[in-house]
Motif scaffolding. Structure first.
Motif, PDB file in Angstrom:
ATOM      1  N   MET A 153      -2.556  19.721   7.432  1.00  0.00           N
ATOM      2  CA  MET A 153      -2.102  19.407   6.416  1.00  0.00           C
ATOM      3  C   MET A 153      -2.785  18.777   5.272  1.00  0.00           C
ATOM      4  SD  MET A 153       1.009  15.916   7.084  1.00  0.00           S
ATOM      5  CE  MET A 153      -0.133  15.211   7.550  1.00  0.00           C
ATOM      6  N   LYS A 154      -2.584  19.706   4.212  1.00  0.00           N
ATOM      7  CA  LYS A 154      -3.223  19.900   2.969  1.00  0.00           C
ATOM      8  C   LYS A 154      -3.149  18.005   2.290  1.00  0.00           C
ATOM      9  CE  LYS A 154      -3.295  23.259   0.563  1.00  0.00           C
ATOM     10  NZ  LYS A 154      -3.702  24.499  -0.686  1.00  0.00           N
ATOM     11  N   SER A 155      -3.623  17.226   0.844  1.00  0.00           N
ATOM     12  CA  SER A 155      -3.414  16.673   0.882  1.00  0.00           C
ATOM     13  C   SER A 155      -2.925  17.052  -0.705  1.00  0.00           C
ATOM     14  CB  SER A 155      -4.946  15.378   0.660  1.00  0.00           C
ATOM     15  OG  SER A 155      -5.282  15.208   1.320  1.00  0.00           O
ATOM     16  N   ASN A 156      -2.029  15.880  -1.129  1.00  0.00           N
ATOM     17  CA  ASN A 156      -1.076  16.619  -2.548  1.00  0.00           C
ATOM     18  C   ASN A 156      -1.116  15.361  -3.729  1.00  0.00           C
ATOM     19  OD1 ASN A 156       1.031  15.858  -0.776  1.00  0.00           O
ATOM     20  ND2 ASN A 156       2.034  17.969  -1.323  1.00  0.00           N
ATOM     21  N   VAL A 157      -1.712  14.378  -3.214  1.00  0.00           N
ATOM     22  CA  VAL A 157      -1.501  13.031  -3.323  1.00  0.00           C
ATOM     23  C   VAL A 157      -2.782  12.190  -3.922  1.00  0.00           C
ATOM     24  CG1 VAL A 157      -0.753  10.175  -3.138  1.00  0.00           C
ATOM     25  CG2 VAL A 157       0.900  12.210  -1.826  1.00  0.00           C
ATOM     26  N   GLY A 158      -2.921  12.708  -5.635  1.00  0.00           N
ATOM     27  CA  GLY A 158      -3.885  12.307  -5.981  1.00  0.00           C
ATOM     28  C   GLY A 158      -4.750  10.656  -6.082  1.00  0.00           C
ATOM     29  N   THR A 159      -5.284   9.984  -6.963  1.00  0.00           N
ATOM     30  CA  THR A 159      -5.583   8.884  -6.833  1.00  0.00           C
ATOM     31  C   THR A 159      -4.838   7.851  -6.915  1.00  0.00           C
ATOM     32  OG1 THR A 159      -8.213   9.393  -6.438  1.00  0.00           O
ATOM     33  CG2 THR A 159      -7.912   7.126  -6.830  1.00  0.00           C
ATOM     34  N   ILE A 160      -4.704   8.286  -8.447  1.00  0.00           N
ATOM     35  CA  ILE A 160      -3.781   7.084  -9.147  1.00  0.00           C
ATOM     36  C   ILE A 160      -2.334   6.987  -8.191  1.00  0.00           C
ATOM     37  CG2 ILE A 160      -2.637   6.642 -11.563  1.00  0.00           C
ATOM     38  CD1 ILE A 160      -4.766   7.948 -12.781  1.00  0.00           C
ATOM     39  N   ASP A 161      -2.013   8.222  -7.873  1.00  0.00           N
ATOM     40  CA  ASP A 161      -0.509   8.355  -7.166  1.00  0.00           C
ATOM     41  C   ASP A 161      -0.896   7.693  -6.409  1.00  0.00           C
ATOM     42  OD1 ASP A 161       2.089   9.503  -6.487  1.00  0.00           O
ATOM     43  OD2 ASP A 161       1.462  11.929  -6.591  1.00  0.00           O
ATOM     44  N   ARG A 162      -1.909   7.930  -5.003  1.00  0.00           N
ATOM     45  CA  ARG A 162      -1.864   6.746  -3.937  1.00  0.00           C
ATOM     46  C   ARG A 162      -1.453   5.567  -4.328  1.00  0.00           C
ATOM     47  NH1 ARG A 162      -7.225   6.687   0.055  1.00  0.00           N
ATOM     48  NH2 ARG A 162      -6.346   6.223   1.585  1.00  0.00           N
ATOM     49  N   THR A 163      -2.447   4.853  -5.279  1.00  0.00           N
ATOM     50  CA  THR A 163      -2.511   3.788  -5.434  1.00  0.00           C
ATOM     51  C   THR A 163      -1.113   2.327  -5.723  1.00  0.00           C
ATOM     52  OG1 THR A 163      -5.493   3.737  -6.298  1.00  0.00           O
ATOM     53  CG2 THR A 163      -3.544   2.144  -6.451  1.00  0.00           C
ATOM     54  N   LEU A 164      -0.449   3.521  -6.490  1.00  0.00           N
ATOM     55  CA  LEU A 164       0.565   3.429  -7.229  1.00  0.00           C
ATOM     56  C   LEU A 164       1.821   3.244  -5.747  1.00  0.00           C
ATOM     57  CD1 LEU A 164       1.515   5.002 -10.400  1.00  0.00           C
ATOM     58  CD2 LEU A 164       0.340   2.825  -9.884  1.00  0.00           C
ATOM     59  N   ARG A 165       1.690   4.272  -5.306  1.00  0.00           N
ATOM     60  CA  ARG A 165       2.894   4.689  -3.497  1.00  0.00           C
ATOM     61  C   ARG A 165       2.534   3.621  -2.887  1.00  0.00           C
ATOM     62  NH1 ARG A 165       4.756   9.906  -2.435  1.00  0.00           N
ATOM     63  NH2 ARG A 165       4.090  11.489  -4.125  1.00  0.00           N
ATOM     64  N   ILE A 166       1.175   3.070  -2.864  1.00  0.00           N
ATOM     65  CA  ILE A 166       1.267   2.035  -2.013  1.00  0.00           C
ATOM     66  C   ILE A 166       1.517   0.604  -2.200  1.00  0.00           C
ATOM     67  CG2 ILE A 166      -1.383   1.061  -0.659  1.00  0.00           C
ATOM     68  CD1 ILE A 166      -2.745   3.285   0.167  1.00  0.00           C
ATOM     69  N   LEU A 167       0.781   0.233  -3.703  1.00  0.00           N
ATOM     70  CA  LEU A 167       1.372  -0.686  -3.698  1.00  0.00           C
ATOM     71  C   LEU A 167       2.669  -1.076  -4.840  1.00  0.00           C
ATOM     72  CD1 LEU A 167      -0.963  -1.582  -7.310  1.00  0.00           C
ATOM     73  CD2 LEU A 167      -1.041  -2.817  -4.967  1.00  0.00           C
ATOM     74  N   LEU A 168       3.184  -0.364  -4.372  1.00  0.00           N
ATOM     75  CA  LEU A 168       4.859   0.072  -4.621  1.00  0.00           C
ATOM     76  C   LEU A 168       5.485  -0.414  -2.620  1.00  0.00           C
ATOM     77  CD1 LEU A 168       8.055   0.221  -5.682  1.00  0.00           C
ATOM     78  CD2 LEU A 168       7.456   2.768  -5.552  1.00  0.00           C
ATOM     79  N   GLY A 169       4.921   1.003  -2.517  1.00  0.00           N
ATOM     80  CA  GLY A 169       5.341   0.092  -1.230  1.00  0.00           C
ATOM     81  C   GLY A 169       5.009  -1.419  -0.112  1.00  0.00           C
ATOM     82  N   LEU A 170       3.434  -1.904  -0.403  1.00  0.00           N
ATOM     83  CA  LEU A 170       3.836  -3.248  -0.081  1.00  0.00           C
ATOM     84  C   LEU A 170       4.729  -4.209  -0.901  1.00  0.00           C
ATOM     85  CD1 LEU A 170      -0.170  -2.878   0.351  1.00  0.00           C
ATOM     86  CD2 LEU A 170       1.354  -3.182   1.914  1.00  0.00           C
ATOM     87  N   ALA A 171       4.872  -3.507  -2.009  1.00  0.00           N
ATOM     88  CA  ALA A 171       5.492  -4.877  -2.846  1.00  0.00           C
ATOM     89  C   ALA A 171       7.580  -4.644  -2.134  1.00  0.00           C
ATOM     90  CB  ALA A 171       5.485  -4.305  -4.629  1.00  0.00           C
ATOM     91  N   LEU A 172       8.193  -3.714  -1.909  1.00  0.00           N
ATOM     92  CA  LEU A 172       9.205  -3.496  -1.147  1.00  0.00           C
ATOM     93  C   LEU A 172       9.364  -4.270  -0.140  1.00  0.00           C
ATOM     94  CD1 LEU A 172      10.002   0.339  -2.683  1.00  0.00           C
ATOM     95  CD2 LEU A 172      11.564  -2.014  -3.217  1.00  0.00           C
ATOM     96  N   ILE A 173       8.322  -4.079   0.807  1.00  0.00           N
ATOM     97  CA  ILE A 173       8.361  -4.681   2.366  1.00  0.00           C
ATOM     98  C   ILE A 173       7.928  -6.184   2.224  1.00  0.00           C
ATOM     99  CG2 ILE A 173       7.096  -4.439   4.016  1.00  0.00           C
ATOM    100  CD1 ILE A 173       5.868  -1.220   3.533  1.00  0.00           C
TER     101      ILE A 173
END
Length: 65
Positions: A1-21
């Protein structure tokens, strides 16, 4: 499985996910807030299956196959 999510994208996804949870856990957002598990997981694993059909990647460096 190759990475296809960059650093900024990754940070935003983690923050959004944590906020929603957090919103779902505290009852602010209701049960739909648990969908935050999806962006959280894609951020942690640096892989988004939705990017595959479109050939997208937000990673800067190309990886060797």
């Amino acid at each position: 499985m190759k990475s296809n999510v960059g650093t900024i994208d990754r940070t935003l996804r983690i923050l959004l996910g944590l906020a929603l949870i957090a919103g779902a856990a505290t009852g602010v957002l209701g049960a739909w807030g648990w969908v935050g598990v999806v962006p959280l997981a894609t951020g942690i694993f640096r892989f988004c299956p939705a990017y595959l059909p479109f050939g997208l990647s937000t990673c800067r460096v190309k990886q060797a196959d």
